[in-house]
Motif scaffolding. Structure first.
Motif, PDB file in Angstrom:
ATOM      1  N   LYS B 306      47.696  36.491  40.843  1.00  0.00           N
ATOM      2  CA  LYS B 306      47.071  37.566  41.605  1.00  0.00           C
ATOM      3  C   LYS B 306      46.908  38.774  40.682  1.00  0.00           C
ATOM      4  O   LYS B 306      47.757  39.023  39.827  1.00  0.00           O
ATOM      5  CB  LYS B 306      47.951  37.948  42.790  1.00  0.00           C
ATOM      6  CG  LYS B 306      48.080  36.881  43.868  1.00  0.00           C
ATOM      7  CD  LYS B 306      48.968  37.393  44.991  1.00  0.00           C
ATOM      8  CE  LYS B 306      49.213  36.441  46.134  1.00  0.00           C
ATOM      9  NZ  LYS B 306      48.970  35.018  46.007  1.00  0.00           N
ATOM     10  N   THR B 337      44.119  36.086  44.185  1.00  0.00           N
ATOM     11  CA  THR B 337      43.415  37.194  44.839  1.00  0.00           C
ATOM     12  C   THR B 337      43.406  38.429  43.954  1.00  0.00           C
ATOM     13  O   THR B 337      44.313  38.643  43.152  1.00  0.00           O
ATOM     14  CB  THR B 337      44.081  37.555  46.188  1.00  0.00           C
ATOM     15  OG1 THR B 337      45.472  37.742  45.955  1.00  0.00           O
ATOM     16  CG2 THR B 337      43.877  36.468  47.215  1.00  0.00           C
ATOM     17  N   GLU B 366      37.996  31.502  44.922  1.00  0.00           N
ATOM     18  CA  GLU B 366      38.776  32.464  45.715  1.00  0.00           C
ATOM     19  C   GLU B 366      37.786  33.568  46.132  1.00  0.00           C
ATOM     20  O   GLU B 366      36.949  33.969  45.335  1.00  0.00           O
ATOM     21  CB  GLU B 366      39.923  33.020  44.847  1.00  0.00           C
ATOM     22  CG  GLU B 366      40.701  34.189  45.433  1.00  0.00           C
ATOM     23  CD  GLU B 366      41.355  33.856  46.761  1.00  0.00           C
ATOM     24  OE1 GLU B 366      42.054  32.831  46.850  1.00  0.00           O
ATOM     25  OE2 GLU B 366      41.139  34.617  47.728  1.00  0.00           O
ATOM     26  N   ASP B 368      38.456  36.800  47.316  1.00  0.00           N
ATOM     27  CA  ASP B 368      38.792  38.202  47.088  1.00  0.00           C
ATOM     28  C   ASP B 368      38.948  38.500  45.598  1.00  0.00           C
ATOM     29  O   ASP B 368      40.041  38.775  45.116  1.00  0.00           O
ATOM     30  CB  ASP B 368      40.080  38.525  47.860  1.00  0.00           C
ATOM     31  CG  ASP B 368      40.393  40.003  47.827  1.00  0.00           C
ATOM     32  OD1 ASP B 368      39.511  40.792  47.444  1.00  0.00           O
ATOM     33  OD2 ASP B 368      41.538  40.361  48.173  1.00  0.00           O
TER      34      ASP B 368
END
Lengths: 263, 432
Positions: B306, B337, B366, B368
């Motif tokens: 992330k 994300t 993904e 986001d």
């Protein structure tokens, strides 16, 4: 040293098979300032580019000599090293090459190997000329013309002119897009060259407007229409054009469309 | 490898080689099992470059270099005089001929030694990482060959909380038909930082041979690694180089600065796995192709973490009849994300016969995330040339200025000063 001279006779130039210059002739000598005026689309900038050797323009007829040598037999860089200079209307942007490095390379290109300009001498000259042109010191280290405003590019062209000391300079619409202060500064640079170099410096000014000629006094004024000079005179010709426009010339010569048919 | 060529090494040779070097059992086993796999595995398939007829078997395996050779003049050109050297390992044909390490490093627990010594003195530590995660021996025929025949390289270990101030340099030269199978393993523990610079060069005449190079870099929590390289093998060396980054740590950072200046056919892969949360990879590469060489430069950044951020910037100049493919792949896996992947590939071609291709690829699994790419392939602008020449600069010099200008956005941003200087020199030599 003999007085420099640029002599052009019966010049015909085409771009993509379309003839733009149709029998242009002029002689510019050291110590003289010539102005070429004319409405848009009459071939003024084509003249400037063709004389310097722009790859897009093809000389189809006529000849030009620079200090007695056949100009069209010379490569672009040879013309420059012989002392011809073109201050361009739209100079290129070159990323990654600083202004100072570029100018130094250009100065050294004219000198023999082993006789390069000393760094101190170069810096002093650059500082002095930038001072005259009221340019910020940071311009030395910026990439060549990259992100410069229109006015900054024009000043930079004149800076190069002053740094390179050419014998004959062609100024292609150097006044377009300049405010009055910038115009004064640029003119100051040219006038300084003229005073210092006298018989060793000639200038061909291509302009759309008379106002530049308020600051740089021409010895000769030529009017260009349909790809050639149609009228020549002294400074008074420019003044009359400013007051009355071009229509009276068209009438006098029986010209209906003054352009060379460019869009 | 085609079936009719005879492979210069057999199992006996490998066993004896390993024995001579007094290697631990795990490495000997890895060599043998890798060698067994070579024939069954396929060559790697770099996108848009066909390498099936490249001869990766034309090399000699035995090195006759004497360990007391010291530094050659060629190497000194890359390192400076001996008085200036603080941390250097110099190897020729896999043999360490010069080693100097500032004593302060040892006091801090830093290990910087040749791979042959490392597998003996730090066997467990090397085993923990060696071709375990960042790269595997059985990925393709060339990685298997590499694992079987490793004959040079370096191990660099930076313990927790140690910040190494001086750059650590390694020079790997090869001469003659010797095939270099060089392995670099770098481990940066938590909160550590280090700069490593490597040079690959050919000494003597250009002779037909092979270089098969693997680098693995492991970066732990909050650690930072600067990895600089200048590859400069001769026109007769066929090179496979695979540099991998395993950025597992949280907020870990890996900076690649790669000068890809080989004169021979080259397959160069550079892959960074951004596993840690908030991990960061920055890849900058500069390449020049000339002669008839064929090259493929593939950069992958693969996001698992992330908030991971991967930046790719590649500039290449192709002259004469050189062909180069520039692939850039930003892959964002599901779950990464807020990841960000950016890439730019630019290629400048100097001749009609030069071929260059830039292929930016974004693979995003993904929602986001943010990502972007830019690519261009072009020739020198004749109007720019006209402008420079109109100031008296010769065609040659004008080209030189434009090329330097084109590479400047990458070269000027390289985080390691000495790599920048070396590159400018190599560029100067290669362009003219």
């Amino acid at each position: 040293m003999s007085t420099p001279s640029l002599k052009v006779e019966d010049l015909h130039v085409s771009i993509e098979d379309k003839e733009i210059l149709k029998g242009f002739g002029i002689e510019v000598k050291g110590g003289e300032i010539h102005a070429i005026m004319g409405p848009n689309g009459t071939g003024k900038s084509t003249l400037a580019s063709a004389l310097m050797g722009h790859p897009k323009y093809e000389v189809t007829k006529g000849n030009a000599t620079f200090n007695g040598e056949d100009l069209f037999e010379m490569e672009v860089d040879e013309r420059a090293r012989a002392g011809l200079f073109l201050a361009m209307q739209y100079p290129s942007e070159i990323s990654g090459v600083t202004n100072a490095d570029f100018v130094r390379s250009a100065i050294n290109a004219k000198r023999e190997e082993g006789d390069e300009i000393s760094l101190m001498k170069f810096i002093r000259k650059m500082d002095e000329k930038m001072n005259t042109l009221e340019m910020d010191e940071s311009f030395q280290h910026r990439y060549l013309n990259e992100g410069f405003s229109g006015g900054e590019k024009k000043r930079n062209e004149i800076l190069q002119l002053m740094m390179l000391d050419p014998k004959i300079a062609i100024l292609d619409e150097i006044d377009s897009g300049l405010d009055i202060d910038a115009l004064k500064v640029v003119s100051k640079g040219i006038n300084q060259m003229r005073e210092e170099r006298k018989e060793d410096f000639g200038c061909l000014i291509i302009t759309h407007y008379q106002r530049l000629l308020n600051y740089i006094k021409p010895d000769f004024v030529h009017v260009m229409m349909q790809g050639k000079i149609v009228k020549s005179g002294g400074p008074e010709l420019a003044e009359r054009l400013e007051a009355e426009g071009y229509d009276w010339i068209k009438e006098e010569l029986g010209i209906e469309d003054e352009t060379v048919g460019q869009e | 490898m085609t079936t009719e060529t005879t492979f210069p090494v057999n199992q006996n040779d490998v066993t004896n080689f390993s024995k001579d070097r007094q290697e631990p059992q795990w490495l000997k086993d890895l060599r043998i099992s890798s060698l067994e796999k070579v024939d069954a595995l396929e060559l790697p398939k770099p996108d848009k470059t066909k390498i099936t007829n490249w001869d990766f078997t034309a090399f000699e395996f035995n090195s006759t270099v004497n360990a007391t050779t010291g530094l050659s003049d060629v190497v000194k050109g890359l390192t400076g005089g001996e008085d200036k050297i603080k941390a250097l390992i110099s190897q020729k044909n896999g043999v360490t001929t010069y080693e100097k390490i500032d004593p302060s490093l040892e006091q801090q627990g830093v290990i910087f030694t040749d791979i042959q010594t490392a597998v003996k003195d730090h066997s467990d530590l090397v085993e923990k990482y060696f071709m375990k995660e960042a790269i595997s021996y059985n990925e393709n025929r060339l990685t298997a060959l590499h694992a079987a025949l490793v004959n040079g390289g370096t191990f660099l270990y930076v313990p927790k909380n140690v910040e190494v101030e001086i750059p650590l340099q390694a020079v790997y030269s090869h001469e003659g038909k010797f095939g270099l199978f060089n392995h670099v393993l770098i481990v940066a523990e938590e909160n550590s930082s280090v700069t490593y610079i490597e040079n690959y060069i050919t000494e003597g005449e250009a002779v037909k041979t092979v270089a098969n190079i693997v680098a693995e870099v492991y970066v732990a929590n909050n650690a930072s690694v600067n990895f600089g390289a200048v590859d400069n093998f001769s026109s007769e060396t066929i090179t496979y180089v695979n540099r991998r980054g395993q950025v597992n740590g949280k907020d870990a950072k890996l900076y690649w600065a790669l000068g890809q200046m080989n004169d021979g056919n080259t397959i160069s892969e550079n892959t960074t796995y951004l596993v840690g949360e908030g991990s960061y990879a920055d890849t900058k590469t500069v390449s020049i192709g000339r002669g008839n060489q064929i090259q493929n430069f593939t950069t992958n950044v693969i996001h698992f973490g992330k908030h991971s951020d991967g930046q790719i910037l590649k500039h290449g100049v192709m002259k004469e009849a050189a062909t180069s493919i520039f692939n850039g792949v930003s892959k964002i896996e599901h779950g990464a994300t807020k990841a960000n992947g950016e890439q730019t590939e630019r290629v400048l071609m100097l001749s009609e016969k030069a071929r260059g291709d830039a292929n930016p690829v974004l693979l995003i699994d993904e929602d986001d995330v943010t990502a972007g790419h830019a690519a261009s392939v072009g020739k020198i602008d004749p109007v720019q040339m006209f402008y420079l020449m109109s100031r008296g600069i010769s065609r040659r010099e004008a080209e030189r200025l434009i090329i330097h200008g084109f590479l400047a956005p990458v070269v000027n941003e390289l985080p390691i000063e000495s790599v920048k200087e070396q590159l400018i020199e190599v560029i100067e030599r290669k362009v003219y």
